[in-house]
Design a protein around this motif. Structure first.
Motif, short mmCIF file in Angstrom:
data_model
loop_
_atom_site.label_atom_id
_atom_site.label_comp_id
_atom_site.label_asym_id
_atom_site.label_seq_id
_atom_site.Cartn_x
_atom_site.Cartn_y
_atom_site.Cartn_z
N ALA A 31 35.75 4.70 -30.00
CA ALA A 31 34.48 4.84 -29.29
C ALA A 31 34.26 3.75 -28.26
O ALA A 31 33.46 3.92 -27.34
CB ALA A 31 33.32 4.84 -30.30
N THR A 32 34.94 2.62 -28.40
CA THR A 32 34.77 1.58 -27.38
C THR A 32 36.09 1.23 -26.72
O THR A 32 36.24 0.20 -26.08
CB THR A 32 34.18 0.29 -28.00
N ALA A 35 38.46 3.28 -20.82
CA ALA A 35 37.51 3.21 -19.71
C ALA A 35 36.68 4.47 -19.64
O ALA A 35 36.99 5.48 -20.25
CB ALA A 35 38.26 3.02 -18.39
N ALA A 36 35.64 4.38 -18.84
CA ALA A 36 34.79 5.56 -18.64
C ALA A 36 35.56 6.60 -17.84
O ALA A 36 36.47 6.28 -17.09
CB ALA A 36 33.53 5.15 -17.88
N GLY A 37 35.19 7.84 -18.00
CA GLY A 37 35.80 8.87 -17.20
C GLY A 37 36.98 9.55 -17.84
O GLY A 37 37.69 10.32 -17.20
N GLY A 38 37.23 9.29 -19.12
CA GLY A 38 38.30 10.01 -19.80
C GLY A 38 37.84 11.42 -20.13
O GLY A 38 36.72 11.82 -19.82
N VAL A 40 37.27 12.84 -23.05
CA VAL A 40 36.21 12.89 -24.05
C VAL A 40 35.30 11.68 -23.81
O VAL A 40 35.74 10.54 -23.92
CB VAL A 40 36.77 12.82 -25.49
N PRO A 41 34.04 11.93 -23.45
CA PRO A 41 33.15 10.78 -23.23
C PRO A 41 32.97 10.02 -24.54
O PRO A 41 32.81 10.61 -25.61
CB PRO A 41 31.84 11.42 -22.78
N ARG A 42 33.00 8.68 -24.44
CA ARG A 42 33.00 7.91 -25.67
C ARG A 42 31.68 7.93 -26.41
O ARG A 42 31.62 7.63 -27.59
CB ARG A 42 33.46 6.47 -25.38
N PHE A 43 30.59 8.30 -25.72
CA PHE A 43 29.35 8.41 -26.48
C PHE A 43 29.45 9.57 -27.47
O PHE A 43 28.78 9.57 -28.51
CB PHE A 43 28.12 8.54 -25.57
N GLN A 46 31.38 8.18 -30.35
CA GLN A 46 30.44 7.31 -31.08
C GLN A 46 29.52 8.15 -31.96
O GLN A 46 29.27 7.83 -33.12
CB GLN A 46 29.62 6.50 -30.08
N VAL A 175 42.13 -2.60 -23.15
CA VAL A 175 41.31 -3.33 -22.19
C VAL A 175 42.16 -4.18 -21.27
O VAL A 175 41.95 -4.25 -20.07
CB VAL A 175 40.29 -4.22 -22.92
N ARG A 182 43.23 -3.01 -12.62
CA ARG A 182 42.18 -3.25 -11.64
C ARG A 182 42.54 -4.43 -10.77
O ARG A 182 42.32 -4.42 -9.57
CB ARG A 182 40.86 -3.55 -12.35
N LEU B 17 30.05 2.83 -21.53
CA LEU B 17 29.48 4.02 -22.18
C LEU B 17 28.17 4.41 -21.51
O LEU B 17 27.82 5.61 -21.44
CB LEU B 17 29.25 3.77 -23.69
N GLU B 20 28.65 6.79 -18.82
CA GLU B 20 29.01 8.13 -19.28
C GLU B 20 27.76 8.90 -19.71
O GLU B 20 27.63 10.10 -19.46
CB GLU B 20 29.98 8.05 -20.47
N THR B 54 23.35 3.65 -27.02
CA THR B 54 24.80 3.86 -27.08
C THR B 54 25.58 2.59 -26.76
O THR B 54 26.76 2.49 -27.12
CB THR B 54 25.20 4.96 -26.08
#
Lengths: 196, 66, 425
Positions: A31-32, A35-38, A40-43, A46, A175, A182, B17, B20, B54
């Motif tokens: 869940a953490t 990076a964002a944008g995969g 499956v959104p990590r929220f 979570q 990470v 980056r 998050l 997102e 979140t």
């Protein structure tokens, strides 16, 4: 009250809990991660982690209840929270009791997460790893099915999975790779002067 | 007083998050840290609260509502 | 003009010698010596002014903070008083800006004026303790303040002094970082959900202001008040201290009345060259931009400039503003507390972009974009200030940036200009 149903229910919930607690732990790490944008959104990960952990808590209550209520073995209510003084398999039972206590604390603090400072919540939550380890050892020691091949395989898969997840967490592999990529992008900008 | 999303910067680990959950208001800079674009309109307050919930380090806060 | 007093902020160990120019109000009588006895010959002990009285006097003269932000002191006093019953008073003498010496000058020549101002504020707020934050890297200043506090003994009845030593870094003087220091934690900025005036040390309303601010407040307590109010202009009464730091010359701290034209302070050569005003978080004045402008908050704002912490850095001939900015931003990036992602990553990237631009790879657009990205995204204003300097450099010296992109420089002799890999030649 006794009978095979209670006994099988206790054993069944035990095995299922091993698998589901493993899944919960994996989801917690994922869940953490990254990076964002995969895809499956990590929220979402979570949210599933949270729901699954509550389901595990419910199953755990069933597991404890069936153990206590079943008169075939002498386990008292208080032995569900106090890890010493039991007569039935005191060491292995005690480990399970400690794990149960930890689950109670972890779940309680997480339900109250918004009202707690993060610095207080986090160490309690990290103890979930210890809780998981205690549960596995409890199952190995006290579990009736512990020696059967399917149980062994399942257990091994779970241990490897959590081991990998913990490794991912500790080394911060995802990470670090992210930061490096980056940094590489930024360096490329510098070299080619693409910032124009 | 309109609702705003504020970031506790020393607590933020750039996990992303929040972006997102609420891409309408939060984008990420090149290092993964959130950029909040403007105040939170009425219809997004619920999502903003969810985004704050979140955040893995509770670094995002909704202020000025309720 | 009488001879300046020479002081050593770093103490006997070395460091720069700073000239303190005698002035009419804050720097009146600096030649006489910093002792309490010398001070009391000129200035009586501070009376016990009620809060409303002090606020009125401060408001009449519109005293503003001298730490760089320029917040109205009367408003800060009232906010602190209104936020709770147990208030704290903190004198910020940490002066983390390496090229600023005005607070050091005060500490070494008129420490008791600063302390008098703090006592005035403490009595008005009912505070029993005054905290003084000393610089970590200027031993002479710290020693002078300790001496001054010792000299006062029991003079300020019911006001006790507590000294703290800041860590020697640029962001050490930031308000929340100071509260952290006083609370026994690392001297670094933290997120402030409320201003320190409302919720500061131990959660109490805390009047935290720059040392020079307290010096100005002290002048409002006695008979000198009328003379002080008569200085400056109608809109901006009073004076302020400036650190004039021409390259290769001794830094000079001088007291300047608001409304003084810059022509009175700087040579023609300096005025017709680039001048960095406000210190390392300041703004660049293009050649000639200060002509016709006065030392005044409003006049500077109209010219797109800001006085900041009162540091004035005219460049010497042969010194390039782009090159200087690259050095300053690199220094500021290194001074990041590294607690906030945008600052920890953004400032080094900004430093790289400015350095590349200096060396001929035109990353000015990226520098401008990065300046925007880091502004307002941190626990303190360190990235904001750094971005401000970069933005003002890009605005004032667009032609110079273009010259660098072609491999040249309008300021430095050709043999000193670093050639880039091959772009633009």
């Amino acid at each position: 009250m006794t009978g095979p149903f209670l006994w099988y229910a206790n054993r069944g919930t035990g095995v299922v809990l091993l698998v589901l607690l493993t899944a919960t732990t994996l989801l917690g790490v994922l869940a953490t991660h990254g990076a964002a944008g995969g895809r499956v959104p990590r929220f979402l990960t979570q949210a599933v982690h949270r729901s699954l952990s509550l389901a595990c808590a419910a199953l755990l209550l069933a597991h404890v209840t069936t153990a206590v209520v079943d008169e075939y073995v002498d386990i008292r209510w208080w032995q569900a929270v106090v890890p010493v003084g039991a007569t039935y398999r005191p060491l292995w039972l005690g480990l399970g009791t400690v794990a149960f206590d930890l689950v109670l604390v972890v779940v309680a603090t997480s339900l109250l997460r918004a009202r707690l400072p993060h610095r207080a919540w986090r160490p309690v939550h990290v103890s979930a790893y210890a809780c998981w380890v205690l549960s596995v050892v409890h199952g190995l020691g006290i579990g009736t099915d512990a020696s059967s091949p399917w149980a062994r395989t399942t257990g091994l898969v779970c241990v490897v999975a959590v081991g990998l997840a913990a490794g991912l967490r500790v080394t911060g592999l995802g990470v670090a790779r992210l930061r490096r990529s980056r940094a590489a992008t930024a360096d490329a900008l510098l070299v080619t002067g693409a910032g124009r | 007083m309109s609702a705003r999303l504020r970031v506790d910067w020393p607590a933020c680990r750039g996990r992303g998050l929040c972006a997102e959950v609420l891409p309408e208001l939060v984008s990420l800079d090149e290092w993964g840290y959130p950029v909040v674009h403007g105040d939170v309109p009425e219809d997004l307050v619920g999502l903003a609260r969810e985004a704050a919930r979140t955040c893995p380090t509770l670094a995002l806060r909704l202020v000025g509502s309720r | 003009m009488s001879a300046p007093v020479l002081v050593r902020p770093a103490g006997d160990g070395g460091g720069p010698v700073v000239a303190v120019q005698p002035g009419a109000h804050v720097l009146r009588g600096v030649s006489a010596g910093p002792s309490l006895a010398d001070h009391r010959r000129r200035t009586p002990p501070p009376p016990a002014l009620p809060l409303a009285d002090l606020v009125a006097r401060v408001r009449d003269v519109d005293v503003r903070g001298r730490g760089g932000a320029g917040f109205p002191f009367a408003a800060k006093l009232e906010a602190t008083a209104g936020a709770g019953r147990r208030r704290e008073v903190v004198v910020n003498l940490s002066e983390g800006e390496p090229v600023s010496f005005k607070d050091a000058a005060l500490a070494l020549t008129r420490p008791h004026l600063v302390l008098d101002g703090a006592v005035l504020a403490a009595r008005a707020l009912g505070s029993r303790v005054v905290h003084v934050v000393l610089p970590g890297d200027r031993a002479g200043v710290a020693a002078a303040v300790r001496r001054a506090v010792d000299e006062r003994g029991h003079e300020d009845d019911r006001v006790r002094w507590r000294l703290h030593r800041a860590e020697g870094r640029f962001v050490a003087g930031q308000a929340h970082a100071v509260v952290e220091l006083m609370s026994g934690r690392p001297n670094l900025p933290v997120t402030g959900w409320q201003p320190v005036a409302l919720h500061g040390y131990r959660g109490r309303p805390t009047l935290l202001s720059n040392a020079e601010t307290f010096a100005h407040v002290a002048l409002l307590a006695g008979e000198h008040r009328a003379a002080y109010a008569g200085a400056g202009t109608g809109e901006e009464p009073g004076t302020r201290l400036l650190t004039l730091d021409g390259d290769g010359e001794r830094p000079t701290v001088t007291e300047v009345a608001h409304g003084t034209p810059w022509e009175d302070l700087l040579t023609d050569e300096a005025l017709d060259g680039p001048v960095l005003v406000g210190g390392y978080h300041g703004t660049w004045a293009a050649p000639g931009a200060l002509r016709g402008v006065t030392v005044s908050r409003t006049a500077m704002a109209a010219a797109g400039l800001s006085l900041g912490a009162g540091v004035v850095l005219p460049l010497s001939p042969g010194d390039c503003p782009v090159h200087r900015t690259a050095g300053i931003v690199a220094y500021l990036a290194g001074q990041s507390a590294r607690r906030c992602g945008p600052c920890r990553h953004g400032l080094p990237a900004l430093a790289d972009a400015v350095r590349a631009t200096d060396r001929g790879i035109d990353l000015s657009a990226r520098a401008g974009a990065l300046a925007g990205v880091v502004t307002g995204r941190g626990a303190c204003a360190h990235p904001d200030g750094t971005a401000r300097t970069v933005t003002s450099m890009l605005a004032a010296f667009g032609d110079e940036v273009a010259a660098h992109a072609s491999g040249g420089c309008g300021y430095r002799p050709p043999r000193l200009v670093a050639r880039s890999g091959g772009s633009g030649r």
